[in-house]
Scaffold this motif. Structure first.
Motif, PDB file in Angstrom:
ATOM      1  N   MET A   1      16.852  12.924   9.500  1.00 39.03           N
ATOM      2  CA  MET A   1      15.502  13.230   9.042  1.00 39.03           C
ATOM      3  C   MET A   1      15.593  14.055   7.757  1.00 39.03           C
ATOM      4  SD  MET A   1      12.231  14.951  10.984  1.00 39.03           S
ATOM      5  CE  MET A   1      12.952  16.568  11.240  1.00 39.03           C
ATOM      6  N   VAL A   2      14.822  13.622   6.740  1.00 37.18           N
ATOM      7  CA  VAL A   2      14.845  14.255   5.425  1.00 37.18           C
ATOM      8  C   VAL A   2      13.412  14.510   4.976  1.00 37.18           C
ATOM      9  CG1 VAL A   2      15.564  13.977   3.016  1.00 37.18           C
ATOM     10  CG2 VAL A   2      16.979  13.020   4.862  1.00 37.18           C
ATOM     11  N   LYS A   3      13.165  15.711   4.462  1.00 38.50           N
ATOM     12  CA  LYS A   3      11.860  16.065   3.897  1.00 38.50           C
ATOM     13  C   LYS A   3      11.985  15.982   2.382  1.00 38.50           C
ATOM     14  CE  LYS A   3       9.216  19.468   5.497  1.00 38.50           C
ATOM     15  NZ  LYS A   3       8.629  20.801   5.768  1.00 38.50           N
ATOM     16  N   VAL A   4      11.054  15.274   1.734  1.00 35.50           N
ATOM     17  CA  VAL A   4      11.101  15.099   0.285  1.00 35.50           C
ATOM     18  C   VAL A   4       9.790  15.607  -0.318  1.00 35.50           C
ATOM     19  CG1 VAL A   4      11.585  13.517  -1.605  1.00 35.50           C
ATOM     20  CG2 VAL A   4      12.507  13.023   0.666  1.00 35.50           C
ATOM     21  N   LEU A   5       9.904  16.578  -1.230  1.00 37.36           N
ATOM     22  CA  LEU A   5       8.757  17.195  -1.888  1.00 37.36           C
ATOM     23  C   LEU A   5       8.604  16.598  -3.282  1.00 37.36           C
ATOM     24  CD1 LEU A   5       6.590  19.495  -2.035  1.00 37.36           C
ATOM     25  CD2 LEU A   5       8.408  20.930  -2.967  1.00 37.36           C
ATOM     26  N   PHE A   6       7.418  16.073  -3.583  1.00 38.49           N
ATOM     27  CA  PHE A   6       7.119  15.468  -4.878  1.00 38.49           C
ATOM     28  C   PHE A   6       6.030  16.252  -5.595  1.00 38.49           C
ATOM     29  CE2 PHE A   6       8.929  11.887  -2.656  1.00 38.49           C
ATOM     30  CZ  PHE A   6       9.459  11.053  -3.625  1.00 38.49           C
ATOM     31  N   ASP A   7       6.257  16.524  -6.869  1.00 34.58           N
ATOM     32  CA  ASP A   7       5.190  16.981  -7.739  1.00 34.58           C
ATOM     33  C   ASP A   7       4.415  15.745  -8.185  1.00 34.58           C
ATOM     34  OD1 ASP A   7       6.199  19.571  -7.632  1.00 34.58           O
ATOM     35  OD2 ASP A   7       7.350  19.352  -9.493  1.00 34.58           O
ATOM     36  N   THR A   8       3.175  15.920  -8.605  1.00 32.82           N
ATOM     37  CA  THR A   8       2.416  14.795  -9.158  1.00 32.82           C
ATOM     38  C   THR A   8       3.226  14.176 -10.288  1.00 32.82           C
ATOM     39  OG1 THR A   8       0.326  15.835  -8.564  1.00 32.82           O
ATOM     40  CG2 THR A   8       0.248  14.138 -10.279  1.00 32.82           C
ATOM     41  N   GLY A   9       3.360  12.855 -10.248  1.00 31.93           N
ATOM     42  CA  GLY A   9       4.134  12.137 -11.254  1.00 31.93           C
ATOM     43  C   GLY A   9       5.597  11.951 -10.898  1.00 31.93           C
ATOM     44  N   GLY A  10       6.068  12.622  -9.838  1.00 34.87           N
ATOM     45  CA  GLY A  10       7.455  12.453  -9.395  1.00 34.87           C
ATOM     46  C   GLY A  10       7.691  11.027  -8.934  1.00 34.87           C
ATOM     47  N   VAL A  11       8.917  10.551  -9.151  1.00 30.89           N
ATOM     48  CA  VAL A  11       9.240   9.151  -8.840  1.00 30.89           C
ATOM     49  C   VAL A  11      10.470   9.066  -7.942  1.00 30.89           C
ATOM     50  CG1 VAL A  11       9.944   6.926  -9.826  1.00 30.89           C
ATOM     51  CG2 VAL A  11       8.275   8.357 -11.030  1.00 30.89           C
TER      52      VAL A  11
ATOM     53  N   SER B   1       1.750  14.870   3.357  1.00 31.47           N
ATOM     54  CA  SER B   1       0.671  15.325   2.483  1.00 31.47           C
ATOM     55  C   SER B   1       0.763  14.574   1.161  1.00 31.47           C
ATOM     56  CB  SER B   1       0.771  16.843   2.245  1.00 31.47           C
ATOM     57  OG  SER B   1       1.997  17.161   1.612  1.00 31.47           O
ATOM     58  N   GLY B   2      -0.318  14.620   0.398  1.00 31.50           N
ATOM     59  CA  GLY B   2      -0.329  13.988  -0.916  1.00 31.50           C
ATOM     60  C   GLY B   2      -0.779  12.535  -0.885  1.00 31.50           C
TER      61      GLY B   2
ATOM     62  N   VAL C   1       5.744  -5.343  -3.042  1.00 29.04           N
ATOM     63  CA  VAL C   1       4.342  -5.119  -2.687  1.00 29.04           C
ATOM     64  C   VAL C   1       4.032  -3.627  -2.833  1.00 29.04           C
ATOM     65  CG1 VAL C   1       2.601  -5.287  -0.867  1.00 29.04           C
ATOM     66  CG2 VAL C   1       4.360  -7.067  -1.089  1.00 29.04           C
ATOM     67  N   LYS C   2       2.964  -3.310  -3.572  1.00 28.40           N
ATOM     68  CA  LYS C   2       2.566  -1.918  -3.788  1.00 28.40           C
ATOM     69  C   LYS C   2       1.316  -1.593  -2.984  1.00 28.40           C
ATOM     70  CE  LYS C   2       4.413  -1.675  -8.476  1.00 28.40           C
ATOM     71  NZ  LYS C   2       4.104  -1.409  -9.885  1.00 28.40           N
ATOM     72  N   LYS C   3       1.281  -0.365  -2.428  1.00 24.86           N
ATOM     73  CA  LYS C   3       0.124   0.080  -1.660  1.00 24.86           C
ATOM     74  C   LYS C   3      -0.035   1.583  -1.852  1.00 24.86           C
ATOM     75  CE  LYS C   3      -2.272  -0.575   2.628  1.00 24.86           C
ATOM     76  NZ  LYS C   3      -3.474  -1.205   2.111  1.00 24.86           N
ATOM     77  N   LYS C   4      -1.277   2.015  -2.011  1.00 31.82           N
ATOM     78  CA  LYS C   4      -1.594   3.437  -2.119  1.00 31.82           C
ATOM     79  C   LYS C   4      -1.756   3.989  -0.710  1.00 31.82           C
ATOM     80  CE  LYS C   4      -5.046   6.455  -4.259  1.00 31.82           C
ATOM     81  NZ  LYS C   4      -6.262   6.463  -5.109  1.00 31.82           N
ATOM     82  N   LEU C   5      -0.959   5.023  -0.385  1.00 33.49           N
ATOM     83  CA  LEU C   5      -0.986   5.628   0.935  1.00 33.49           C
ATOM     84  C   LEU C   5      -1.146   7.139   0.797  1.00 33.49           C
ATOM     85  CD1 LEU C   5       1.993   3.687   2.598  1.00 33.49           C
ATOM     86  CD2 LEU C   5      -0.459   3.245   2.881  1.00 33.49           C
ATOM     87  N   SER C   6      -1.724   7.759   1.820  1.00 32.91           N
ATOM     88  CA  SER C   6      -1.973   9.204   1.771  1.00 32.91           C
ATOM     89  C   SER C   6      -1.626   9.855   3.099  1.00 32.91           C
ATOM     90  CB  SER C   6      -3.426   9.467   1.377  1.00 32.91           C
ATOM     91  OG  SER C   6      -4.302   8.842   2.279  1.00 32.91           O
ATOM     92  N   ALA C   7      -1.843  11.168   3.168  1.00 25.92           N
ATOM     93  CA  ALA C   7      -1.478  11.965   4.338  1.00 25.92           C
ATOM     94  C   ALA C   7      -1.885  11.288   5.639  1.00 25.92           C
ATOM     95  CB  ALA C   7      -2.115  13.342   4.237  1.00 25.92           C
TER      96      ALA C   7
ATOM     97  N   ALA D   1       0.492  15.551  -5.620  1.00 22.82           N
ATOM     98  CA  ALA D   1       1.636  16.265  -5.051  1.00 22.82           C
ATOM     99  C   ALA D   1       1.631  16.199  -3.525  1.00 22.82           C
ATOM    100  CB  ALA D   1       1.631  17.716  -5.514  1.00 22.82           C
ATOM    101  N   GLY D   2       2.823  15.985  -2.955  1.00 18.85           N
ATOM    102  CA  GLY D   2       2.890  15.868  -1.514  1.00 18.85           C
ATOM    103  C   GLY D   2       4.306  15.815  -0.979  1.00 18.85           C
ATOM    104  N   VAL D   3       4.392  15.549   0.324  1.00 16.14           N
ATOM    105  CA  VAL D   3       5.656  15.550   1.049  1.00 16.14           C
ATOM    106  C   VAL D   3       5.786  14.268   1.861  1.00 16.14           C
ATOM    107  CG1 VAL D   3       6.977  16.711   2.869  1.00 16.14           C
ATOM    108  CG2 VAL D   3       5.707  18.065   1.194  1.00 16.14           C
TER     109      VAL D   3
END
Length: 115
Positions: free
Chosen positions: A38-48, A64-65, A74-80, A99-101
């Protein structure tokens, strides 16, 4: 890092350091054994999370985020609260829109993540 060690059965976020991956992306390897990680990944807005593939199965929960997730073209917009599954050897990546995790779970564990 076995799951029978008392410090690894109970995973406390505050005890695990962040690793800087790329601009706007950090991760914490929360726990693993040879079968699971299990890995937690924190992204700032614009992180790739650049497009890549690996032989591991992966399931990811968006803690979150907002993210644009691409799996097998295939691309899809997903959220918390949303999630996605990546079969072995399928090209995938993420772009952080807000920004999210992400919480990634891999089987078997990602040997390449362990130094």
């Amino acid at each position: 890092m076995g799951t029978t060690e008392s410090t690894k059965v109970f995973i406390e976020d505050k005890d695990i350091p962040w690793e800087q991956m790329d601009t706007g992306v950090k991760r914490k390897i929360m726990a693993w054994d040879e079968n699971l990680m299990m890995v937690k990944v924190l992204f700032d807005t614009g992180g790739v999370g650049v497009l890549h593939q690996h032989y591991h199965s992966q399931i990811t929960n968006i803690e979150s985020g907002v993210f644009e997730i691409e799996v097998d073209g295939v691309k899809k917009k997903l959220s918390a609260g949303d999630g996605f599954y990546i079969p072995p050897n399928v090209l995938h990546g993420a772009v952080c829109l807000e920004a999210g995790v992400l919480i990634d779970v891999f089987s078997p564990m990602r040997e390449d993540f362990i130094k």
